[in-house]
Design a protein around this motif. Sequence first.
Motif, PDB file in Angstrom:
ATOM      1  N   PHE B  38      97.712  68.481 -18.752  1.00 14.44           N
ATOM      2  CA  PHE B  38      97.601  69.607 -19.672  1.00 14.44           C
ATOM      3  C   PHE B  38      99.021  69.906 -20.129  1.00 14.44           C
ATOM      4  N   VAL B  39      99.333  69.430 -21.328  1.00 12.60           N
ATOM      5  CA  VAL B  39     100.714  69.483 -21.803  1.00 12.60           C
ATOM      6  C   VAL B  39     100.882  70.661 -22.752  1.00 12.60           C
ATOM      7  N   VAL B  40     101.931  71.436 -22.518  1.00 14.90           N
ATOM      8  CA  VAL B  40     102.228  72.503 -23.473  1.00 14.90           C
ATOM      9  C   VAL B  40     103.577  72.228 -24.094  1.00 14.90           C
ATOM     10  N   LEU B  41     103.562  72.313 -25.405  1.00 11.14           N
ATOM     11  CA  LEU B  41     104.759  72.047 -26.196  1.00 11.14           C
ATOM     12  C   LEU B  41     105.253  73.399 -26.673  1.00 11.14           C
ATOM     13  N   ILE B  42     106.430  73.802 -26.172  1.00 15.03           N
ATOM     14  CA  ILE B  42     106.916  75.112 -26.589  1.00 15.03           C
ATOM     15  C   ILE B  42     108.218  74.984 -27.357  1.00 15.03           C
ATOM     16  N   GLY B  43     108.556  76.055 -28.015  1.00 12.51           N
ATOM     17  CA  GLY B  43     109.785  76.076 -28.791  1.00 12.51           C
ATOM     18  C   GLY B  43     109.612  77.032 -29.943  1.00 12.51           C
TER      19      GLY B  43
END
Lengths: 884, 249
Positions: B38-43
């Motif tokens: 479960f990948v979360v891409l933040i920024g």
Amino acid sequence: MNFLNRYWRRKMIGDIKHQKLLFFSIFFLCIFGVGSYVTLTMGYTNLYVSLDKIYEKTNFADVEINSHSDSWFNISKVDLFTKNYSLNNPGFNLVNYRLLTKSGYNSSMVTQENIRYQLTEGRAVGINWSLSSNERINDFIFEEGPSQFDNNSIYLEAHYAHSYDLHVNDSIQTRILGQKFNFTIRGIVYNPESLLVIPSRHDFLPTNRFGIIYLPLKSLQQYTNLTGFANNLIIEISPHLSDMEKESLISEFYTQLNAYTNNSFAPPTFQQYQVSNWAINMDLEEIQKIAIVLPILILGVASIAIFITLNRQVQSQRRIIGIASSLGYSPLDILVHYASFALILGLVGSIVGIVLGAILSGGITWIYAYFMNFPTIISIEVQFGVIFNGFVIGTLITFLSGVIPAIRANRLTPREALQGNIVIIKGKHSLFEKIFRIKSFRIRSTVPIRNFFRQKSRTIATVIAISASVMILVVSGAFNDSINHGISQQFTETSQYHISVNYEGFKFADLGLKDDINFISQLPGVVSVDPVLEMPSVINFNGKQREVLIRAWNSSNPSTHTFQWTSDTDQLLSKDGLVLTTGLARTLGVSTGAVISYGYPRIPYLTSALRAAEAIYNLWGGGERGRNKTIEYLNELITQNQDTLSFSREREEIVYRNKSITITGVTEEIWGSIVYATIPTLTKVLHIDDFKDSNISIDLSPCSKLILRIAEPNNLTLLEEIKSEISSMNEIRSITFGYDFQTSINITLTAFNVIVVIFILFACLLAGASIFTTIHINFQERSRESATMITLGLSDSEFLFIISIENFFQTLIGIIIGILPGLWLADWILSNALRLFYFSIKVSLQTWIILWGGVLLIVLISQIPAIIQGVKMDLAEVTKDISN
Amino acid sequence: MSALTLINLENVSKDYTMGEVEVNALSDLSLEIEKGKFVVLIGPSGTGKSTLLNLISAIDTPSNGRILIEGVDITFLTRKQRAQFRRHKIGFIFQFFNLIPTLTAVENVEFGLALVGVTDSSGNISYSTKDIHSTAMDWLDKVGLAHRARHFPSQMSGGEQQRVAIARALAKNPPIIIADEPTGNLDFRTGIKILKLMKELNKETQKTFVIATHNSQLAKIADFVISLQMGGVETYEQIPHDDLDNLIW
Ligand SMILES: Nc1ncnc2c1ncn2[C@@H]1O[C@H](COP(=O)(O)OP(=O)(O)O)[C@@H](O)[C@H]1O
Ligand SMILES: [Mg+2]
């Protein structure tokens, strides 16, 4: 004004840049709609203006007075009177004396096979050559020449010159009162009294084969042994007088003149009844119906297309409107933006349309004039009424198309406006949807069906735009087909008329007609000969009145004519009753069995001649001898009084008596003013058959022409041979070929045809443009949905299929809906527009194929730019694009 | 590259040209994502999150470098091949839901399924409308919307629409689920519910979820975090915070 606000201005430019094609199309529709309205309407109205110019330039006579037929007046005697009259009546400007005689020409015509000679009839007009141009009434417009004029020179009327390809310095073989002349043509001229060449008011069709030559009065007087005499007065009255004053001046003049000359003159013919002018005005009025209706139709369809497209374009900006109002722009600000945007589009479109239209209208006038065979003096008058209408309609429609959806979007709360779907799709399943119930899901069927029923406003808009386009295509196609079909049916199935032999006046059965028929029947190639009596009449029904020509056949079953009955009981009775053509029956509202009243001409001289003949019969004690003496007497009488024993076409006034008669049939033919009867029916009312039935037993059934059916109608050599045989007979006025007659009908119809062709072109362009914008916006509206589908992995071809199938069905429905009003409108125009002709509505298979194929093709083509756009679409952007 | 690697980016850059200006959205990015994560891409906004997702899902192509999915290089696929790739390998969840407005909830799910068919336990693919319908209904049931099957998107709330979108994405059984700001258009409570649902489905189906968000708090729920910052990229694995109800953002 908020329109000037930088944000809005940018947005507007941005919108236009983004949807170049769409705006270009809306702009085009506006320019095209307004432009074609202005072009066609002004082009037509300018014909009137040009006509006035021609009349003014040639000094067209206000009135014409002829001496009675076969009588002449002494010019110097009458001139004395007119000089005196004009001294006392200052409005009485000018009088010209002319001598008019019948003439004939032997003209050659190059056909595909060889050179054909035609014996054509015409008129020679002697005019006072020494008059200066401002003294001359009914002056010329030279198309060619003039060149050096001498004793043998004449000017030739242009229509005839065109028909036979005659030019200045050619010579023309002429017959005047039996004498032959070889004249040299020194000018090809138009004359205001023969802009349409119709020999007389009782002639059925204009003809370009009636030759009119103009020559010095003195020469014509010499050729006819009438030195010092004339038979025609033309008068010009001061333009400052009112019509009423003119009329009273003339009637006063006429009364005094007749008193002075012992009743030598027939009643005056005023300018508006001058035959060419009268026919032109009639034609122009008829064409007016379509020349005015069709441009309005084009403007109407363009308006529908603009409304649908722009309306949807603005609707698709609901989110932007939502954002703007949530940013604090007042509803008024937003409205002003869209209003000014639509106003600019409408204003610029209308103005460009008007300017282009005004420029092109000159061309349209020229085309009309050219095909009507008028001298092409074109004068363009800017018609402010037309411009105003075009401007107001073009601007208003565009304006409203932009403002109405903006007002509606404005009524939504920003939250509603920000919501994604353009149309709030209702949950309820419509009846149609239930019928087409979706049981199992298939991309290729479910998606299009759902779209079709769920995006109702899109479906409706597309269907309307397509049906409006189809409607004008059907109208234009139906015109073309109906005319072609009508003419071809008339000349192949209905009339087997290959040669028509026209007598000078009446030819009576026992006084030579039977001999003529026997002679002609035995000529090689002749299949049958039908004697025909034609006479002008006026028919009345329920207060409606029409001038017609009765064509009477010798029997109820003529061999050269096949009636196209419209009901089982229809027939031509041998002794009583009239048969109407469909057009007449329809305009009068008459059907088989109705009783109408018709006028038959009074021929007083004939009545007294018959009485005299009866006296002679009795004088000689009756019997064989009495009969022979009577025939002898009648023969002599006829040769000397041809004109007065029949209704001469040279005579302007015919006195009718009325009689009631039953309509026994209606035949489907192209003639709008022909009525059929039998000769026995007419001889009965003319009281000629009394003679046949009495113990004198002379058959005086009259006939005015013979119609011949030929074994090989396309064999021109055979036709020529038959003609030259017949030419040697007595009392023949002219011999015409069915082939030439058909040509002259085509010429008569050209003005109408030209309008139809121009209309077809405009209709195709317009249909193309409006279908294009509709289909294009169908794509644009759903770019987000399309992008989603493609992102999910739908292949391009499947995507294309879904969209195409949906457009295809909308198109199909649009076509079906457009057809009926199109046919109805075409029928209405066809049955109202023409006086001489009536064409029942027909659409050929070819047209249907072109229509269906063409519209579907336009739809397919219209998809192309949108597809390209779809393929290039930035999926990432479009799936997010909030404006969609 | 380990055997578990599902997504592999090697020195990937993406430049956009806007007229005269070159915008460098991603530069020289290399990373690996393992199956089932479960990948979360933040920024923050503008750091290239969407760009990255677009590249992984073959919506867009990189300017430089290469991308391998399940060991297959997708960098130079044709337009048609990319459509095929998206169809079979990617399930999409959008910020604005992007349901097809003219289709009912179940039809929207069926739309996704119809593209790939239904695979049964023995690996047979069926395109029968019956199978597609029952699978779609199963999925609607899983996201708790079986009772709304015959409703149109406009009759549903944003959260419901997004659940339908999730069902649509997962029903086709793709190895990767891509979600760009899936809660961006939802209120807080609904957003939480949606995230919970996605987490559950991730556990249950072992699909790889890649979710982009500008909300760094959401990083807490990830197994694997990719943090795109103005300076560069940072990736780390973590034990996810499972008590979503107490998540604060
Ligand atoms: N289609 C595009 N054309 C030009 N520049 C773009 C485009 N898409 C994204 N960008 C630019 O690339 C950068 C990264 O954008 P994006 O991936 O959308 O960021 P995030 O999703 O993290 O907000 C931004 O500077 C953005 O302006
Ligand atoms: Mg983003």
